[in-house]
Design a protein around this motif. Structure first.
Motif, PDB file in Angstrom:
ATOM      1  N   ALA A  46       4.330   5.468 -11.223  1.00  9.00           N
ATOM      2  CA  ALA A  46       3.227   4.083 -11.159  1.00  9.00           C
ATOM      3  C   ALA A  46       3.093   3.781 -12.625  1.00  9.00           C
ATOM      4  O   ALA A  46       3.287   4.684 -13.566  1.00  9.00           O
ATOM      5  CB  ALA A  46       2.020   4.831 -10.503  1.00  9.00           C
ATOM      6  N   ASN A  47       2.840   2.450 -12.719  1.00 12.17           N
ATOM      7  CA  ASN A  47       2.521   1.861 -13.941  1.00 12.17           C
ATOM      8  C   ASN A  47       3.669   2.263 -14.891  1.00 12.17           C
ATOM      9  O   ASN A  47       3.286   2.260 -16.132  1.00 12.17           O
ATOM     10  CB  ASN A  47       1.291   2.456 -14.504  1.00 12.17           C
ATOM     11  CG  ASN A  47      -0.159   1.990 -13.806  1.00 12.17           C
ATOM     12  OD1 ASN A  47       0.096   1.011 -13.089  1.00 12.17           O
ATOM     13  ND2 ASN A  47      -0.950   2.882 -13.717  1.00 12.17           N
ATOM     14  N   SER A  48       4.805   2.111 -14.643  1.00 15.05           N
ATOM     15  CA  SER A  48       5.844   2.193 -15.580  1.00 15.05           C
ATOM     16  C   SER A  48       6.926   1.240 -15.198  1.00 15.05           C
ATOM     17  O   SER A  48       7.026   0.686 -13.995  1.00 15.05           O
ATOM     18  CB  SER A  48       6.565   3.517 -15.443  1.00 15.05           C
ATOM     19  OG  SER A  48       7.343   3.549 -14.325  1.00 15.05           O
ATOM     20  N   THR A  49       7.663   0.940 -16.401  1.00 10.07           N
ATOM     21  CA  THR A  49       9.070  -0.108 -15.967  1.00 10.07           C
ATOM     22  C   THR A  49       9.723   0.521 -14.802  1.00 10.07           C
ATOM     23  O   THR A  49      10.360  -0.149 -14.019  1.00 10.07           O
ATOM     24  CB  THR A  49       9.536  -0.314 -17.217  1.00 10.07           C
ATOM     25  OG1 THR A  49       8.729  -0.852 -18.040  1.00 10.07           O
ATOM     26  CG2 THR A  49      10.601  -1.536 -17.114  1.00 10.07           C
ATOM     27  N   ALA A  50       9.970   1.775 -14.961  1.00  8.84           N
ATOM     28  CA  ALA A  50      11.049   2.428 -14.066  1.00  8.84           C
ATOM     29  C   ALA A  50      10.659   2.145 -12.884  1.00  8.84           C
ATOM     30  O   ALA A  50      11.377   1.981 -11.765  1.00  8.84           O
ATOM     31  CB  ALA A  50      11.022   3.956 -14.264  1.00  8.84           C
ATOM     32  N   LEU A  87       0.715  -1.276   0.061  1.00 10.65           N
ATOM     33  CA  LEU A  87      -0.034  -0.067  -0.028  1.00 10.65           C
ATOM     34  C   LEU A  87       0.790   1.239  -0.180  1.00 10.65           C
ATOM     35  O   LEU A  87       0.603   2.157  -0.799  1.00 10.65           O
ATOM     36  CB  LEU A  87      -1.022  -0.192   1.051  1.00 10.65           C
ATOM     37  CG  LEU A  87      -1.951  -1.111   1.080  1.00 10.65           C
ATOM     38  CD1 LEU A  87      -2.768  -1.143   2.384  1.00 10.65           C
ATOM     39  CD2 LEU A  87      -2.998  -0.682  -0.094  1.00 10.65           C
ATOM     40  N   PRO A  88       1.916   1.324   0.844  1.00 13.50           N
ATOM     41  CA  PRO A  88       2.583   2.380   0.795  1.00 13.50           C
ATOM     42  C   PRO A  88       3.503   2.616  -0.517  1.00 13.50           C
ATOM     43  O   PRO A  88       3.573   3.834  -0.896  1.00 13.50           O
ATOM     44  CB  PRO A  88       3.781   2.323   1.952  1.00 13.50           C
ATOM     45  CG  PRO A  88       3.025   1.288   2.848  1.00 13.50           C
ATOM     46  CD  PRO A  88       2.162   0.665   2.012  1.00 13.50           C
ATOM     47  N   MET A  89       3.843   1.502  -1.026  1.00 10.21           N
ATOM     48  CA  MET A  89       4.581   1.624  -2.157  1.00 10.21           C
ATOM     49  C   MET A  89       3.902   2.129  -3.344  1.00 10.21           C
ATOM     50  O   MET A  89       4.116   3.057  -4.419  1.00 10.21           O
ATOM     51  CB  MET A  89       5.141   0.305  -2.497  1.00 10.21           C
ATOM     52  CG  MET A  89       6.241   0.057  -3.646  1.00 10.21           C
ATOM     53  SD  MET A  89       7.635   1.450  -3.331  1.00 10.21           S
ATOM     54  CE  MET A  89       8.929   0.416  -3.782  1.00 10.21           C
ATOM     55  N   SER A  90       2.690   1.779  -3.436  1.00  9.48           N
ATOM     56  CA  SER A  90       1.753   2.288  -4.431  1.00  9.48           C
ATOM     57  C   SER A  90       1.448   3.815  -4.606  1.00  9.48           C
ATOM     58  O   SER A  90       1.438   4.438  -5.596  1.00  9.48           O
ATOM     59  CB  SER A  90       0.464   1.387  -4.705  1.00  9.48           C
ATOM     60  OG  SER A  90      -0.346   1.764  -3.741  1.00  9.48           O
ATOM     61  N   GLN A  91       1.272   4.065  -3.276  1.00 17.44           N
ATOM     62  CA  GLN A  91       1.191   5.646  -3.076  1.00 17.44           C
ATOM     63  C   GLN A  91       2.510   6.421  -3.535  1.00 17.44           C
ATOM     64  O   GLN A  91       2.577   7.335  -3.905  1.00 17.44           O
ATOM     65  CB  GLN A  91       0.780   5.930  -1.799  1.00 17.44           C
ATOM     66  CG  GLN A  91      -0.687   5.500  -1.455  1.00 17.44           C
ATOM     67  CD  GLN A  91      -1.198   6.012  -0.109  1.00 17.44           C
ATOM     68  OE1 GLN A  91      -1.226   7.072   0.121  1.00 17.44           O
ATOM     69  NE2 GLN A  91      -1.637   5.015   0.566  1.00 17.44           N
ATOM     70  N   THR A  92       3.631   5.750  -3.065  1.00 13.19           N
ATOM     71  CA  THR A  92       4.965   6.389  -3.091  1.00 13.19           C
ATOM     72  C   THR A  92       5.315   6.463  -4.731  1.00 13.19           C
ATOM     73  O   THR A  92       5.473   7.435  -5.189  1.00 13.19           O
ATOM     74  CB  THR A  92       6.109   5.631  -2.532  1.00 13.19           C
ATOM     75  OG1 THR A  92       5.774   5.559  -1.135  1.00 13.19           O
ATOM     76  CG2 THR A  92       7.572   6.237  -2.647  1.00 13.19           C
TER      77      THR A  92
END
Lengths: 295, 302
Positions: free
Chosen positions: A153-157, A141-146
């Motif tokens: 978000a939604n990128s290979t990077a 959860l914290p990662m998706s917000q970060t």
């Protein structure tokens, strides 16, 4: 090692029978372990009609690579029907930088923590090590917000960042345990000769790090290539890695189920890591045991 | 000369000592933020009123109460006990058995080891996909048995909500038992030959040598294997998603899939965070004592 040959008191017929039984049991087990691979390969080479008519274990009457071609070029992942190839390259683009960065950082960390120890180096190592055991659900959860706030978000990077961060503890563990066994005198002598931190790393440490670099690269590559949780949580649509695409293909509910395409896609997804395993199996096992059991 | 060069080397030494700190600093900072910071962040969310969006108003233990009131969470916990228990026991027995069998000077040992271990190289998603096909009642094993003439053979565990979790055990054991075998094989090779020879001289039979001497002497490997397998079981996610999707219904849910569903499909961020904290607590309860004893043991040996 203890074995029947050395210690077996039974001679002649009984011995031969026992050996025969032993091999029979081992062969039966191999059949069990090879069965899914056999099913994957044969199913992927059959046509759909043949799959429906034939049995799980029958060999393809007519070998056709249509399913492979379809999986690579046309299979539908979500609404996009351009095959699994885009996602294969997503995985490549994700795995290569993530493996390289985490391995380089792990090597530097391991070297710094063992050869230029400072106060608290052990505590820092223990704190890094802890990261290997954290169930990733706790950081989702914290990662998706970060990632959202960082705009990746939604990128290979974004996935590269995630895999580097959570791969670091493993690579540091590998290199640290490897460098601990290298005599400190080597570094001390070079320091007296006036060589600096990076010179010693480059000239002395790195040239003898071959085996552990291989272990680290293989471990990281299989982990990152095989990852599904992060891929499914932090990517969508075009940016998804191959495992996510495979799951989408297989679990799609619309249309006629193309089992041969499913199996071909699964094989395509598994091939890179299988290849690594076959080519460097020894190091793969070493990585597994080093990564799971504290060395 | 002595004085100046020693200050210089002191300076160099301190610079180098600092260099090593500077090199480790980014990784340390990353772990502080991405591991420890995130754990606190999740813990905080579990105490908040978050549902669809994260809000950080204190709600006390409300999310935990909601979590433990959910039938689905109880199913997930029960499944974890079934799955984890069977997975660990079967992997240990099978891995140990295979290792002992392979330890008998087998001709094609290398080939067999490769065969037993290759599933570990595959993604759980790939494994799930294959087993889903094999266990498919209409087309897989069941149909195969029918074709072979066993008309009454029935194997519908995959779509049977009482048994779906057992199909996850089948696939997971297939995937991980070879790894346990590799651990045991390495340990067997490290057993002291003299003890075995002495026992043999005393007239002990091979099974007795194994059960009485060899297997007890590799006890630490059992512990390591249990820890690794338990850890794997708690984190199991991909395999369930690929094999059963948690279904039928949510009958084969595990805490990991529960957490994911709540977070990304049900918009129950608070409950999801609370379930993640429960998972963390479980893993810590297994790992921390283990690491503690390992690190202490290491110090004693070193």
């Amino acid at each position: 090692m203890a074995d029947l040959q050395t210690y077996g008191q039974d001679s002649g017929l009984k011995h031969t029978l026992l050996r025969g039984l032993l091999y029979l049991v081992l062969i039966l087990f191999s059949v069990y372990y090879l069965f899914p691979l056999f099913v994957m390969v044969t199913t992927s080479l059959k046509s759909l009609t043949e799959i429906r008519e034939g049995s799980l274990i029958s060999l393809p009457r007519v070998v056709t690579f249509d399913a492979w071609d379809y999986a690579w070029n046309q299979a539908c992942v979500g609404v996009e029907c351009s095959g699994i190839k885009t996602f294969f390259w997503n995985s490549v683009k994700m795995a290569i930088p993530a493996v390289l960065i985490s391995t380089i950082l792990g090597a530097l960390n391991g070297y710094a923590l063992t050869k230029f120890r400072f106060r608290g180096a052990n505590i820092i190592f223990a704190m890094l090590l802890f990261g290997c055991f954290v169930p990733f659900q706790v950081v989702l959860l914290p990662m998706s917000q970060t990632l959202g706030r960082l705009g990746i978000a939604n990128s290979t990077a974004g996935l590269v960042l995630v895999h580097v961060v959570y791969g670091l503890c493993f690579t540091t563990l590998f290199f640290r345990n490897y460098y601990v066994s290298i005599p400190d005198e080597l570094v001390k002598a070079a320091t007296i000769d006036g060589a600096g931190f990076f010179t010693i790393f480059w000239r002395i440490i790195l040239p003898i790090s071959g085996p552990i670099i291989v272990v680290s690269v293989i471990w990281q590559f299989t982990q990152i290539w095989n990852d599904f949780l992060f891929g499914a949580s932090f990517s969508s649509g075009d940016s998804a890695p191959m495992t996510v695409a495979l799951n989408n293909i297989v679990n799609t509910t619309t249309g006629v189920k193309q089992y041969n395409v499913d199996m071909a896609s699964a094989l395509l997804t598994g091939l890179p890591t299988l290849l690594v395993y076959i080519l460097a199996g020894k190091y793969f096992v070493r990585g597994l045991t080093a990564g799971s059991v504290k060395g | 000369m002595g004085a100046s060069s020693s200050t210089e080397s002191n300076l160099m030494a301190s610079l180098q000592r600092n260099l090593s700190k500077i090199v480790v600093a980014p990784s340390f900072a990353a772990s502080l933020f991405f591991v420890y910071g995130f754990i606190i962040w999740t813990a905080w969310m579990a105490f908040s009123k978050s549902r669809m969006m994260p809000v950080y108003d204190w709600a006390g233990l409300r999310q935990y109460e909601r979590l433990w009131q959910m039938e689905r969470w109880h199913v997930a916990i029960e499944n974890l006990l079934i799955f984890g228990g069977l997975f660990i026991v079967i992997c240990l027995v099978l891995g140990c058995l295979l290792a002992v069998l392979l330890d008998q000077r087998i001709r094609a040992e290398g080939v067999l080891r490769t065969v037993f271990l290759y599933p570990m190289a595959l993604s759980f998603i790939v494994t799930g996909t294959v087993w889903k096909w094999i266990l498919n009642p209409g087309l897989g094993l069941e149909k195969m048995m029918h074709d072979l003439g066993w008309a009454s053979f029935k194997f519908d565990w995959l779509v049977n909500s009482d048994f779906a979790i057992y199909t996850v055990v089948i696939a997971a054991v297939w995937q991980a038992s070879g790894f346990v075998m590799a651990m045991f094989l390495a340990a067997l090779r490290g057993v002291d030959q003299d003890i075995i020879r002495a026992a043999y001289m005393d007239g002990a039979s091979l099974p007795r040598i194994y059960f009485g001497i060899i297997i007890p002497s590799i006890r630490p490997v059992f512990l390591s294997a249990i820890v690794v397998l338990a850890h794997l079981a708690v984190k199991s996610f991909d395999l369930v998603i690929a094999l059963t999707g948690g279904g039928p219904g949510y009958s084969s849910d595990l805490p990991a899939t529960f957490m994911y569903t709540m977070a990304f499909q049900r918009n129950q961020l608070g409950v999801s965070a609370a379930s993640a904290m429960m998972m963390l607590a479980t893993v810590m309860a297994i790992i921390v004592p283990y690491l503690y004893s390992e690190l202490r043991g290491g110090k004693k040996n070193g």
